[in-house]
Design a protein around this motif. Structure first.
Motif, PDB file in Angstrom:
ATOM      1  N   GLY A 148     -16.113   4.319  -8.353  1.00 25.56           N
ATOM      2  CA  GLY A 148     -14.979   3.411  -8.167  1.00 25.56           C
ATOM      3  C   GLY A 148     -15.261   2.054  -8.792  1.00 25.56           C
ATOM      4  N   THR A 163      -6.524   6.886  -6.422  1.00 25.43           N
ATOM      5  CA  THR A 163      -6.815   8.255  -6.856  1.00 25.43           C
ATOM      6  C   THR A 163      -6.561   9.284  -5.754  1.00 25.43           C
ATOM      7  N   SER A 164      -6.090   8.869  -4.597  1.00 26.90           N
ATOM      8  CA  SER A 164      -5.759   9.723  -3.433  1.00 26.90           C
ATOM      9  C   SER A 164      -6.993  10.243  -2.734  1.00 26.90           C
ATOM     10  N   TYR A 165      -6.903  10.303  -1.409  1.00 25.51           N
ATOM     11  CA  TYR A 165      -8.010  10.851  -0.637  1.00 25.51           C
ATOM     12  C   TYR A 165      -7.542  11.832   0.434  1.00 25.51           C
ATOM     13  N   ASN A 213      -1.278  -1.060  -8.152  1.00 24.27           N
ATOM     14  CA  ASN A 213      -2.557  -0.757  -7.500  1.00 24.27           C
ATOM     15  C   ASN A 213      -2.892   0.700  -7.815  1.00 24.27           C
ATOM     16  N   TYR A 248     -11.436  10.247 -10.409  1.00 18.80           N
ATOM     17  CA  TYR A 248     -11.592   9.034 -11.228  1.00 18.80           C
ATOM     18  C   TYR A 248     -11.528   9.367 -12.724  1.00 18.80           C
ATOM     19  N   HIS A 275     -14.110  13.866  -5.830  1.00 21.94           N
ATOM     20  CA  HIS A 275     -14.036  12.396  -5.931  1.00 21.94           C
ATOM     21  C   HIS A 275     -14.162  11.932  -7.384  1.00 21.94           C
ATOM     22  N   ALA A 309       0.850  -1.190   0.000  1.00 19.43           N
ATOM     23  CA  ALA A 309       0.000   0.000   0.000  1.00 19.43           C
ATOM     24  C   ALA A 309       0.888   1.243   0.000  1.00 19.43           C
ATOM     25  N   ASP A 310       0.306   2.383  -0.266  1.00 25.23           N
ATOM     26  CA  ASP A 310       1.053   3.646  -0.158  1.00 25.23           C
ATOM     27  C   ASP A 310       0.073   4.801  -0.102  1.00 25.23           C
ATOM     28  N   THR A 356       1.427   0.402  -4.882  1.00 27.86           N
ATOM     29  CA  THR A 356       0.402   1.420  -5.039  1.00 27.86           C
ATOM     30  C   THR A 356       1.025   2.714  -5.540  1.00 27.86           C
ATOM     31  N   GLY A 412     -11.381   0.614  -4.878  1.00 32.37           N
ATOM     32  CA  GLY A 412     -12.358   1.674  -4.565  1.00 32.37           C
ATOM     33  C   GLY A 412     -13.738   1.064  -4.694  1.00 32.37           C
ATOM     34  N   SER A 413     -14.679   1.466  -3.844  1.00 27.60           N
ATOM     35  CA  SER A 413     -15.958   0.748  -3.853  1.00 27.60           C
ATOM     36  C   SER A 413     -17.173   1.646  -4.070  1.00 27.60           C
ATOM     37  N   SER A 414     -16.956   2.941  -4.276  1.00 27.74           N
ATOM     38  CA  SER A 414     -18.082   3.837  -4.574  1.00 27.74           C
ATOM     39  C   SER A 414     -18.658   3.472  -5.946  1.00 27.74           C
ATOM     40  N   PHE A 451      -9.315  -5.176  -4.615  1.00 25.41           N
ATOM     41  CA  PHE A 451      -9.103  -5.388  -3.184  1.00 25.41           C
ATOM     42  C   PHE A 451     -10.332  -4.846  -2.448  1.00 25.41           C
TER      43      PHE A 451
END
Ligand SMILES: Cc1cc2nc3c(=O)[nH]c(=O)nc-3n(C[C@H](O)[C@H](O)[C@H](O)COP(=O)(O)O)c2cc1C
Length: 447
Positions: free
Chosen positions: A229, A132-134, A129, A154, A150, A53-54, A100, A224-226, A241
């Motif tokens: 995403g 898109t950064s948060y 991986n 994407y 957001h 991860a990163d 990532t 990402g799960s939105s 993931f």
């Protein structure tokens, strides 16, 4: 069943507060030795990949600043994950290396070259991986003014991938490289093409600076799960993931069904996308021993570190919340949507916010004897996941215990590999070293 070890080039990754123990090598993350040793351990255990991860920025939402994160080594300081890969690749032959990189952090032209170099050096064992950064601190340090919204992030990621696909797949023809010492022709200039990309965010003439590497496009991970995403995953990702509950996997609303259905609509096949659940195994010789280990981890866990982590991830300062307030008494008008979602996720409204955070931490634990853990993993597998990203409590101890205890049970059940398939990482997982023709990157191929 696929197995990845989940790690990060920092002190404290997911299970915070445990870096102070003397049975973990987290404090040595700046050295090469623990990484090289980890890679060797994972390959001995026939793991598919090490997933790194990163984040590019620090978590500074909690209590209005980065102090808690810095005190706890919570994903800061954080070194570059990609730079670990050549040393680990040198001591292994088959293990994959996923790392990532955010589409905000590096220009796609230079990033494409970095990946191609790694794909050459690892003989095709690299995966990316795509994130898109948060963290708004990342955007502030990259001179972006603020974090793009957001969906804009994407959208930028879509273009970023287009640029890299053109470079990896469309710039050098398969037979461009001749290595002809007699005719003094290293490569045929007629078969190396500029890409002339001109889009909203990037202008790249090309050509790609690297000759074709074993996989060309690296194996593509996403997490990402939105709604947006999932669309992105359905179009691009080969491995996704997820961190979800097993019960949510049944039915057509499940993230797996949803992404696969969308992928098929775009001309891909359901089996083109594989799903990895994140879990933290705690293995004991007996159930009691495993439970005692888990209890010690929970006792030592640092709630502040977890709150700083969660605050940064959801963009809400959880330091402003009374942790001992029962959930039923929260005024939904005054809390942000993501906190409301958290509260709604708890079936027990008499629990406090502190209980809620603790139960979310516990949900990730998979504690028991090797057989009990193998049973649980099998149940997840039968519920539809393809594999796991295993989170450590202590490193490399979590992986050593898993490999010594659980892997032989899974192997005896025929659920995981006993030996590696040949070839690059994508070939090991999907049967082909290159992306299939039905993936959007393939549209940029020549000839
Ligand atoms: C399991 C998991 C792992 C993630 N790992 C990273 C990471 O290493 N670096 C990062 O910047 N974002 C990471 N993310 C964040 C996602 O890539 C994504 O930016 C975030 O979930 C928001 O996207 P969404 O709104 O589509 O869910 C991770 C997310 C999940 C669910």
């Amino acid at each position: 069943m696929l197995l990845n070890a989940f790690h990060m080039n920092c002190v404290s990754h997911i299970q915070h507060g445990l870096w102070v123990r003397d049975d973990t090598r987290q404090l040595e993350y700046t050295q090469l030795e623990p990484w090289v040793e980890l890679a060797q351990i994972l390959e001995k255990g026939c793991f598919d990949a090490l997933f790194l991860a990163d984040v590019i920025g620090l978590y500074d939402t909690y209590r209005g600043g980065p102090e808690t994160s810095i005190l706890e080594g919570m994903q800061v300081p954080v070194n570059d994950p990609a730079l670990l890969i050549p040393a680990m690749a040198h001591v292994t032959e088959h293990l994959g290396f996923a790392f990532t990189s955010s589409v905000l952090q590096t220009h796609p032209f230079t990033f494409a070259r970095q990946i191609s170099t790694l794909d050459h050096l690892t003989r095709g064992r690299v995966a990316w991986n795509v994130v898109t950064s948060y963290l708004s601190n990342a955007a502030a340090s990259l001179g972006l003014g603020g974090l793009p919204s957001h969906d804009e992030r994407y959208e930028r990621a879509d273009e970023y991938l287009d640029v890299t696909y053109k470079l990896w797949e469309g710039s050098w023809e398969d037979d461009a490289v001749l290595r002809d010492t007699q005719r003094r022709m290293y490569a045929d200039p007629a078969k190396v093409h500029p890409i002339h990309h001109a889009g909203k965010h990037y202008e790249v003439v090309g050509p790609h600076l690297c000759e074709p590497s074993p996989q060309r496009t690296p194996l593509l991970f996403q997490a990402g799960s939105s709604t947006r995403g999932r669309q992105f995953a359905a179009k691009h990702a080969e491995c996704v993931f997820i961190v979800t509950s097993r019960s949510s996997l049944s039915g057509s609303a499940s993230i797996i069904q949803d992404i696969r259905t969308q992928a098929v609509r775009q001309g891909r096949r359901p089996e083109d996308v594989r799903f990895f659940q994140g879990l933290t195994p705690v293995v004991g010789g007996t159930e009691a021993e495993a439970k005692a280990k888990e209890a010690a981890f929970i006792e030592q866990a640092n709630m502040e570190g977890s709150l700083a982590h969660m605050s940064g991830s959801i963009g809400v300062d959880l330091g402003t919340i009374n942790l001992d307030q029962p959930l039923a008494t929260f005024d939904f008008q005054s809390v942000r949507g993501s906190v409301k979602g958290l509260i709604e996720s708890s079936p027990d409204k008499s629990a406090t916010f502190r209980d809620l955070i603790r139960s979310r931490m516990l949900r990730q634990f998979l504690t028991g004897t090797p057989e009990q853990i193998a049973d649980e993993l099998q149940a997840w597998f039968e519920a539809g996941v393809d594999g796991f990203n295993l989170v450590y409590t202590v490193t490399p101890g979590t992986f050593v215990d898993f490999i010594d205890g659980v892997v032989p049970v899974l192997q005896a059940r025929g659920l995981v590999q006993r030996a590696y398939a040949p070839g690059p990482l994508r070939q090991k997982l999907f049967g082909e070293a290159r992306l299939p023709k039905r993936h959007p990157a393939a549209a940029y191929r020549r000839g």
